[in-house]
Design a protein around this motif. Sequence first.
Motif, short mmCIF file in Angstrom:
data_model
loop_
_atom_site.label_atom_id
_atom_site.label_comp_id
_atom_site.label_asym_id
_atom_site.label_seq_id
_atom_site.Cartn_x
_atom_site.Cartn_y
_atom_site.Cartn_z
N GLY A 143 -28.98 -10.13 -28.22
CA GLY A 143 -27.53 -10.31 -28.16
C GLY A 143 -27.10 -11.64 -28.74
O GLY A 143 -26.13 -11.72 -29.51
N ILE A 144 -27.81 -12.70 -28.39
CA ILE A 144 -27.51 -14.02 -28.94
C ILE A 144 -27.74 -14.01 -30.45
O ILE A 144 -26.92 -14.52 -31.22
N GLY A 145 -28.85 -13.42 -30.86
CA GLY A 145 -29.16 -13.35 -32.29
C GLY A 145 -28.09 -12.64 -33.09
O GLY A 145 -27.73 -13.06 -34.19
N ARG A 146 -27.58 -11.57 -32.54
CA ARG A 146 -26.52 -10.82 -33.23
C ARG A 146 -25.30 -11.71 -33.45
O ARG A 146 -24.73 -11.74 -34.54
N LEU A 147 -24.90 -12.44 -32.42
CA LEU A 147 -23.75 -13.36 -32.55
C LEU A 147 -24.02 -14.45 -33.58
O LEU A 147 -23.16 -14.77 -34.41
N VAL A 148 -25.21 -15.02 -33.53
CA VAL A 148 -25.56 -16.10 -34.46
C VAL A 148 -25.56 -15.60 -35.90
O VAL A 148 -25.02 -16.25 -36.80
N PHE A 149 -26.13 -14.41 -36.14
CA PHE A 149 -26.21 -13.92 -37.50
C PHE A 149 -24.87 -13.46 -38.05
O PHE A 149 -24.62 -13.57 -39.25
N VAL A 150 -23.98 -12.99 -37.19
CA VAL A 150 -22.62 -12.68 -37.65
C VAL A 150 -21.92 -13.98 -38.05
O VAL A 150 -21.28 -14.05 -39.11
N ALA A 151 -22.06 -15.02 -37.23
CA ALA A 151 -21.45 -16.32 -37.56
C ALA A 151 -22.03 -16.89 -38.84
O ALA A 151 -21.30 -17.41 -39.69
N LEU A 152 -23.35 -16.80 -39.01
CA LEU A 152 -24.00 -17.29 -40.23
C LEU A 152 -23.50 -16.51 -41.44
O LEU A 152 -23.24 -17.09 -42.50
N SER A 153 -23.34 -15.21 -41.29
CA SER A 153 -22.86 -14.38 -42.39
C SER A 153 -21.43 -14.74 -42.77
O SER A 153 -21.11 -14.88 -43.96
N VAL A 154 -20.57 -14.92 -41.78
CA VAL A 154 -19.18 -15.30 -42.06
C VAL A 154 -19.14 -16.65 -42.78
O VAL A 154 -18.44 -16.81 -43.79
N ALA A 155 -19.90 -17.61 -42.29
CA ALA A 155 -19.95 -18.92 -42.95
C ALA A 155 -20.47 -18.80 -44.37
O ALA A 155 -19.94 -19.42 -45.30
N GLY A 156 -21.51 -17.99 -44.56
CA GLY A 156 -22.07 -17.80 -45.89
C GLY A 156 -21.08 -17.17 -46.85
O GLY A 156 -20.94 -17.60 -48.00
N TRP A 157 -20.35 -16.15 -46.39
CA TRP A 157 -19.35 -15.51 -47.25
C TRP A 157 -18.24 -16.50 -47.61
O TRP A 157 -17.79 -16.52 -48.77
N ILE A 158 -17.80 -17.30 -46.66
CA ILE A 158 -16.75 -18.28 -46.94
C ILE A 158 -17.23 -19.28 -47.99
O ILE A 158 -16.54 -19.58 -48.97
N ILE A 159 -18.44 -19.81 -47.80
CA ILE A 159 -18.99 -20.77 -48.76
C ILE A 159 -19.14 -20.12 -50.13
O ILE A 159 -18.81 -20.72 -51.16
N LEU A 160 -19.62 -18.89 -50.17
CA LEU A 160 -19.82 -18.21 -51.45
C LEU A 160 -18.50 -17.97 -52.17
O LEU A 160 -18.41 -18.17 -53.39
N VAL A 161 -17.47 -17.57 -51.45
CA VAL A 161 -16.16 -17.38 -52.08
C VAL A 161 -15.64 -18.70 -52.63
O VAL A 161 -15.16 -18.77 -53.77
N VAL A 162 -15.76 -19.77 -51.84
CA VAL A 162 -15.29 -21.08 -52.30
C VAL A 162 -16.10 -21.54 -53.52
O VAL A 162 -15.54 -22.03 -54.50
N LEU A 163 -17.43 -21.35 -53.49
CA LEU A 163 -18.26 -21.71 -54.65
C LEU A 163 -17.83 -20.94 -55.89
O LEU A 163 -17.77 -21.50 -56.99
#
Length: 147
Positions: free
Chosen positions: A44-64
């Motif tokens: 359960g913790i892992g699922r939350l962490v990986f969703v947050a990591l994915s959102v951060a990654g998508w934001i960074i990728l769009v900005v890049l």
Amino acid sequence: MARLWISLRLVLPAVWIGLIIGLSFMETPLKFHAPGITTALGLGIGRLVFVALSVAGWIILVVLTLIAQARPRETRRGWLLIGVMWVIMAVESFVIRPALAARSDVIIAGGDPGESWLHYGYIAAELLLLAALVWYLVLGARRIKIS
């Protein structure tokens, strides 16, 4: 303004690299060794962490992607690496992680989903993403003119 874009092309990949190393390769395996953490709780913790990591990654990728269009414009190699990052993120987000979430649902419900290559596929995708980010960072650093 060019300095801002060049700086962001260096800082954003470095931040993303830190997030991937810290969360995917350190937090994930370590949380299961913490006292009192059950498999269900860890998943359960892992699922939350990986969703947050994915959102951060998508934001960074769009900005890049957006700042790659600013002057000085990104090189062909830089664009190729950005494209590779888009593909890896899409595969992780829309193929691997949903399948892993389905497996974790089975485990949390007390079932045994059997053996799977998905964890290894996700690790391989994260390593490829790290390689692309490091390569992008190195290319960007080489373009800096020291005056």
